[in-house]
Design an enzyme around this catalytic site. Sequence first.
Site, PDB file in Angstrom:
ATOM      1  N   HIS A  47      40.975  26.838  37.390  1.00 38.17           N
ATOM      2  CA  HIS A  47      41.469  25.691  37.521  1.00 38.17           C
ATOM      3  C   HIS A  47      41.106  24.433  36.648  1.00 38.17           C
ATOM      4  CE1 HIS A  47      44.328  26.480  41.013  1.00 38.17           C
ATOM      5  NE2 HIS A  47      43.350  27.251  41.432  1.00 38.17           N
ATOM      6  N   LEU A 143      47.891  37.640  38.142  1.00 39.72           N
ATOM      7  CA  LEU A 143      47.707  38.134  36.928  1.00 39.72           C
ATOM      8  C   LEU A 143      48.868  37.655  35.843  1.00 39.72           C
ATOM      9  CD1 LEU A 143      47.059  41.817  38.110  1.00 39.72           C
ATOM     10  CD2 LEU A 143      45.393  40.070  37.373  1.00 39.72           C
ATOM     11  N   GLU A 178      58.182  27.010  31.879  1.00 36.51           N
ATOM     12  CA  GLU A 178      57.241  26.956  33.108  1.00 36.51           C
ATOM     13  C   GLU A 178      57.315  25.281  33.681  1.00 36.51           C
ATOM     14  OE1 GLU A 178      54.815  29.585  35.421  1.00 36.51           O
ATOM     15  OE2 GLU A 178      54.327  30.235  33.354  1.00 36.51           O
ATOM     16  N   ASP A 190      47.528  30.469  30.555  1.00 33.95           N
ATOM     17  CA  ASP A 190      48.254  31.743  30.732  1.00 33.95           C
ATOM     18  C   ASP A 190      49.138  31.966  29.488  1.00 33.95           C
ATOM     19  OD1 ASP A 190      47.009  31.653  33.085  1.00 33.95           O
ATOM     20  OD2 ASP A 190      48.887  31.145  34.129  1.00 33.95           O
TER      21      ASP A 190
HETATM   22  C1  GLA Z   1      47.547  29.596  37.482  1.00 34.94           C
HETATM   23  C2  GLA Z   1      48.236  28.398  36.400  1.00 34.94           C
HETATM   24  C3  GLA Z   1      47.047  28.505  35.177  1.00 34.94           C
HETATM   25  C4  GLA Z   1      45.902  28.072  35.639  1.00 34.94           C
HETATM   26  C5  GLA Z   1      45.278  28.979  36.980  1.00 34.94           C
HETATM   27  C6  GLA Z   1      44.112  28.437  37.716  1.00 34.94           C
HETATM   28  O1  GLA Z   1      47.565  30.848  37.100  1.00 34.94           O
HETATM   29  O2  GLA Z   1      49.223  29.003  35.609  1.00 34.94           O
HETATM   30  O3  GLA Z   1      47.684  27.349  34.380  1.00 34.94           O
HETATM   31  O4  GLA Z   1      45.893  26.817  36.158  1.00 34.94           O
HETATM   32  O5  GLA Z   1      46.439  29.055  37.915  1.00 34.94           O
HETATM   33  O6  GLA Z   1      43.160  28.625  36.879  1.00 34.94           O
END
Ligand code: GLA
Length: 409
Positions: A47, A143, A178, A190
């Site tokens: 996070h 994932l 997104e 991600d």
């Molecule tokens: C999700 C979000 C990411 C990141 C993680 C937590 O996967 O899509 O952007 O914030 O949670 O690390």
Amino acid sequence: MVDPPAAPSLHAQLEQHRAALVARMGGDPQHVRVFFAPGRVNLFGGHLDYNGGPVMPTAIDRGTFLAVRPRVDRILRLESQLDSQGIQFGLDQVPKDRSGRWVDYPVGVIRELLLGSGSPSPHAHLRGLDVLYGGNLPVGAGLSSSASICVGTAFAMDRVWELGLDRMAQVSAALAAERNFVGVQCGIMDPYAIGLAKPGHLLWLDCKDQSYEHLAVDFSALAIVVANSGVQRELAAGEFNKRVQQCKQAFEALQPYQPGATCLRDIEQELFERHRGRLQPVLARRAMHVVSEVKRTFSARAALLAGDYSALGASMTKTHQSLRDDFEVSSPELDLLVDAATEAEGCFGSRLTGAGFGGCTVLLVDPAHVPQVVQHVQTRYSAEKGWVPAVEVFHGDQGPREWSGAVEA
Ligand code: GLA
């Protein structure tokens, strides 16, 4: 415990996916093109991305399959092997509103690709497509199945429509889809982890200035194992956006005491300790996680570069505790998986991965001990929960690509 049957190779699965498009949508297989985009597992920096911090994820050898066939008209038909309901629309009538279903991810990307520049219809020459989605990545398990679909869509559409986008433009389209269309205020981690994947490496991404580098990992000395709690989570369901909001509020409350700070990542620990009493307790806990996680992520990087896997793993387990107690994104199932992992000999450390609230944990394991660690985690989890969770070694991946049947491009 009985070994599961060996999974078919990725190439065999991609060939099956080509045939699946024809079985589902009719026509002939001749012009079907097949694409793969990996998922990712985040190892460090939980996070932190939307707080401007550093993160250390890696792409994994599981992901989204796309079979794509050009049509003669301007209809786009999107179907999935995981859902009986798809969507069909004309290229000049891309849906404007989200539906709350899986199609929002590819539709959001297509909107970005076709309309992102704001011009009315710069792509009047494009033909429609039949697209079948599928894959071998557990969905909603932390994932990054959503970023995998989005980056995979941007990559495949760029190839098929010959849009000439570079990788960063594909990553940006995936991220914008997104955030703007699906409505999750996710950070940049991600799509970057997927789009910039390099086998044998972790991605070190500084989310404040988007600078990155690839850090080599000796996977013969460090296995990445993923345990699936089997409890699905819904990222868009509100808790994630709530955390984003709370972090923003904590930053706004602390920023006057450190005027140079531009994001929560910048707030110094000592300054936070001095002023935490001024924050609502819940905001103080959220900030505590972020401030401490920034330090842990830098320590983890140093441990990785020094080849000190015990220190690396210890740092990972501390991250889990902080996500559990201060950020409050764990669940009893995830805590059980982490407890079981960290008591097994040969496991360096473990934490929940992704947003949390359910989904998977990741374990760093000495390769010589993988079978015993897997067995221990499965035995303890099944004794308490009544069923055996999937606990598997994941390998790295080279990122989005086309599978031509003979070579990957
Ligand atoms: C999700 C979000 C990411 C990141 C993680 C937590 O996967 O899509 O952007 O914030 O949670 O690390």
